[in-house]
Design an enzyme around this catalytic site. Structure first.
Site, PDB file in Angstrom:
ATOM      1  N   LYS A  81      40.912  36.480  54.347  1.00  0.00           N
ATOM      2  CA  LYS A  81      41.226  37.550  53.390  1.00  0.00           C
ATOM      3  C   LYS A  81      40.453  38.800  53.791  1.00  0.00           C
ATOM      4  O   LYS A  81      39.265  38.715  54.130  1.00  0.00           O
ATOM      5  CB  LYS A  81      40.834  37.091  51.982  1.00  0.00           C
ATOM      6  CG  LYS A  81      41.192  38.059  50.870  1.00  0.00           C
ATOM      7  CD  LYS A  81      40.817  37.475  49.501  1.00  0.00           C
ATOM      8  CE  LYS A  81      41.184  38.384  48.352  1.00  0.00           C
ATOM      9  NZ  LYS A  81      40.816  37.802  47.035  1.00  0.00           N
ATOM     10  N   SER A 156      44.449  37.582  43.676  1.00  0.00           N
ATOM     11  CA  SER A 156      44.500  38.639  44.663  1.00  0.00           C
ATOM     12  C   SER A 156      44.540  38.136  46.114  1.00  0.00           C
ATOM     13  O   SER A 156      44.797  38.929  47.013  1.00  0.00           O
ATOM     14  CB  SER A 156      43.277  39.545  44.497  1.00  0.00           C
ATOM     15  OG  SER A 156      42.090  38.820  44.758  1.00  0.00           O
ATOM     16  N   SER A 180      41.685  34.157  41.744  1.00  0.00           N
ATOM     17  CA  SER A 180      42.396  34.694  42.908  1.00  0.00           C
ATOM     18  C   SER A 180      42.657  33.732  44.065  1.00  0.00           C
ATOM     19  O   SER A 180      43.390  34.080  44.988  1.00  0.00           O
ATOM     20  CB  SER A 180      41.658  35.902  43.457  1.00  0.00           C
ATOM     21  OG  SER A 180      42.011  37.025  42.703  1.00  0.00           O
TER      22      SER A 180
HETATM   23  N1  GLN Z   1      43.377  38.656  38.311  1.00  0.00           N
HETATM   24  C1  GLN Z   1      41.973  38.809  38.138  1.00  0.00           C
HETATM   25  C2  GLN Z   1      41.572  40.262  38.274  1.00  0.00           C
HETATM   26  O1  GLN Z   1      42.417  41.062  38.564  1.00  0.00           O
HETATM   27  C3  GLN Z   1      41.219  37.950  39.115  1.00  0.00           C
HETATM   28  C4  GLN Z   1      41.103  38.531  40.466  1.00  0.00           C
HETATM   29  C5  GLN Z   1      40.215  37.727  41.364  1.00  0.00           C
HETATM   30  O2  GLN Z   1      39.960  36.550  41.145  1.00  0.00           O
HETATM   31  N2  GLN Z   1      39.729  38.388  42.395  1.00  0.00           N
HETATM   32  O3  GLN Z   1      40.442  40.605  38.087  1.00  0.00           O
END
Ligand code: GLN
Length: 518
Positions: A81, A156, A180
């Site tokens: 990532k 994400s 994420s």
């Molecule tokens: N959807 C959550 C956010 O937007 C989690 C994102 C993540 O785990 N990086 O903060």
């Protein structure tokens, strides 16, 4: 279509590389050609380093034929990532702000992967600074779900999940701050694990919300996830929250039966908002556990209803502080035209950050500001304690907690972009594990009538990854959801290229049974 090693799980690839049935160069070429064939439709990769990957593969093949010692992941491609620093590589975090940032050092997990002899094949797309649940917030364009390219892959870690699901790479690292890893894994029909906070070093992970962030593995099956976790976990003094605790051999214990497993089923995770098809598949998974000898117990995680508000205050507060370093001087894009120094900061940040990141920074600054901090940030910290206490109490009576990963299967691209709150609501089942610091894993447990994957989430007490992996494998052994591949991956089942060669051990034949959804 020619037979390809891309249909195999990473764990099977490692076995075949070990018996020299395939070479790392062949495997790397297969995955590189899958990327070349598929990624223009999916958008999972931000960069692919084919030349370097092939050179690494040649080197590992050479070491293998000369019987030199090799690491745990020798010769297997891994995608990273784009939020994890690797020396000399662009690390954009999916943001215009870091479009030209080349990391000057390796993250701890990258050092670990290098010493495990993994092939670092490329960097994956992501929601900007890991803020998002759909993969649509990248400055470099959205990632699409390989099961239906009109739909989101989740986020994400959108590119990591989509790349693994489409068999463009067998292993990937993601980061999980509120779901994420688990959420895109669930929506893409693969396995993804968020380890306990402190299990994997965050050194070299670009910070979103430091008290919640954790790096973890994604793969097509539980055994491969165990392998990748084993390779990257462990103490690192450069991350003060990394815990000095030995890393078990997850791989050694994964096939051990779990007798008398007690599973907690949180009432709050089967409440209003849960799609009927998702609920049905998850309940069927629970029934399967029961038939395997587990006991199910209804439990309460009573503070679940506050989890989203709590998370979106704590995460944005930490983010507003972490992202203040991108000022066009220390880090990040600098505007070409400006007047005063303050105007330079303003213009650089206005141009560099996308809308969602700006929204989060504003929310975080507000929650931390004098006169409001007690009401918002400090209060959220208190509720965080209560959420953790719910889990501590539940784990007195149960070994793991099971439920859905997301309320619905993958939704359509652009369906929720104008309604951030409704997107945030999709994080309801995953964010509590981050607030409480607990490990969680998402495994495939079915498909909707429209052919979209459904995920089952298992959560455990701190540092019980071993038990979670064994529990996940217990289910996977009895099911074949993880063997299904999206049509877009378009790979034929793997068959040996040299039929004269001795067949590898039984376990390694799994890839031959792969089936596809039509
Ligand atoms: N959807 C959550 C956010 O937007 C989690 C994102 C993540 O785990 N990086 O903060």
């Amino acid at each position: 279509m020619a037979s390809s090693t891309t249909a195999l799980a990473a764990s099977d690839l490692i076995a075949k590389l070990g018996t020299r049935e395939v070479s790392s160069v062949e495997v790397t070429r297969d995955f590189l050609s899958a990327i070349a064939r598929l990624d223009s439709r999916i958008g999972a990769f931000l960069s692919v380093d084919a030349e370097h990957a092939l050179r690494q593969a040649e080197e590992i093949d050479r070491r293998r034929v000369t019987n030199q010692p090799l690491g745990l992941l020798a010769g297997v491609p891994v995608a990273i990532k784009d939020v994890i620093c690797a020396s000399g590589q662009r690390t954009t975090c999916g943001s215009r702000m870091l479009r030209d940032f080349v990391a000057p050092y390796d993250a701890h997990v990258i050092e670990k992967l290098k010493s495990a002899d993994a092939i670092l094949i490329g960097r994956t797309n992501m929601d900007e600074f890991a803020m998002g649940s759909s993969g649509e917030n990248s400055a470099f364009g959205p990632t699409r779900n390989p099961w239906d390219t009109e739909r989101i892959p989740g986020g994400s870690s959108s590119g990591s999940a989509a790349a693994v699901a489409a068999r463009m790479v067998p292993l990937a690292l993601g980061s999980d701050t509120g779901g994420s890893i688990r959420q895109p894994a669930g929506l893409c029909g693969i396995v993804g694990m968020k380890p306990t906070y402190g299990r994997v070093s965050r050194y070299g992970l670009v910070a979103y919300a430091s008290s919640l962030d954790q790096i973890g593995p994604l793969a097509t099956d539980v055994t491969s996830v165990a392998l990748l976790l084993e390779a990257v976990a462990g103490h690192d003094p450069r991350d003060s929250t990394s815990v000095n605790r030995s890393v078990p051999s997850y791989l050694t214990s994964i096939e051990q039966p779990l007798s008398g497993l007690r599973i907690g089923v949180p009432v709050e995770h089967f409440a209003e908002g849960l799609d009927a098809e998702v609920e049905r598949s998850v309940r069927q998974a629970l029934d399967l556990y029961k038939s395997l000898g587990a006991t199910l117990k209804e439990i309460h995680l009573s503070h679940t209803k506050y989890a989203i508000a709590t998370y979106y205050l704590i995460a944005t507060s930490e983010a507003s502080s972490n992202l203040s370093r991108y000022d066009g001087v220390h880090f990040g894009h600098r505007a070409a035209e400006f007047g005063s120094l303050v105007e330079m900061y303003e213009a650089s940040r206005a141009e560099g950050f996308g809308d969602e990141v700006k929204r989060r920074i504003m929310l975080g600054i507000f929650a931390l500001s004098a006169g409001y901090a007690d009401q918002y940030y400090t209060k959220a910290l208190k509720v965080r304690r209560l959420i953790r206490r719910d889990f501590d109490e539940a784990f007195v009576d149960v070994d793991i907690i099971a439920g859905p990963v997301t309320p619905t299967a993958a939704y359509r691209i652009a369906e929720k972009t104008n309604n951030p709150l409704s997107m945030y609501l999709g994080d309801i089942y995953t964010i509590s594990a981050n607030l409480a610091g607990l490990p969680g894993i998402s495994i495939p447990c079915g498909f909707t009538s429209a052919g979209l994957p459904i995920g089952l989430q298992l959560q455990g007490p701190p540092f019980e990854e071993e038990q979670l992996l064994r529990a996940a494998r217990m289910y996977e052994r009895e099911t074949d959801w993880h063997r299904r591949q999206p049509n877009s991956s378009n790979t034929s089942p793997w068959t040996p290229r040299n039929p004269k060669r001795k067949p590898s051990p039984q376990k390694n034949q799994k890839g031959l049974q792969d089936e596809r959804i039509s």
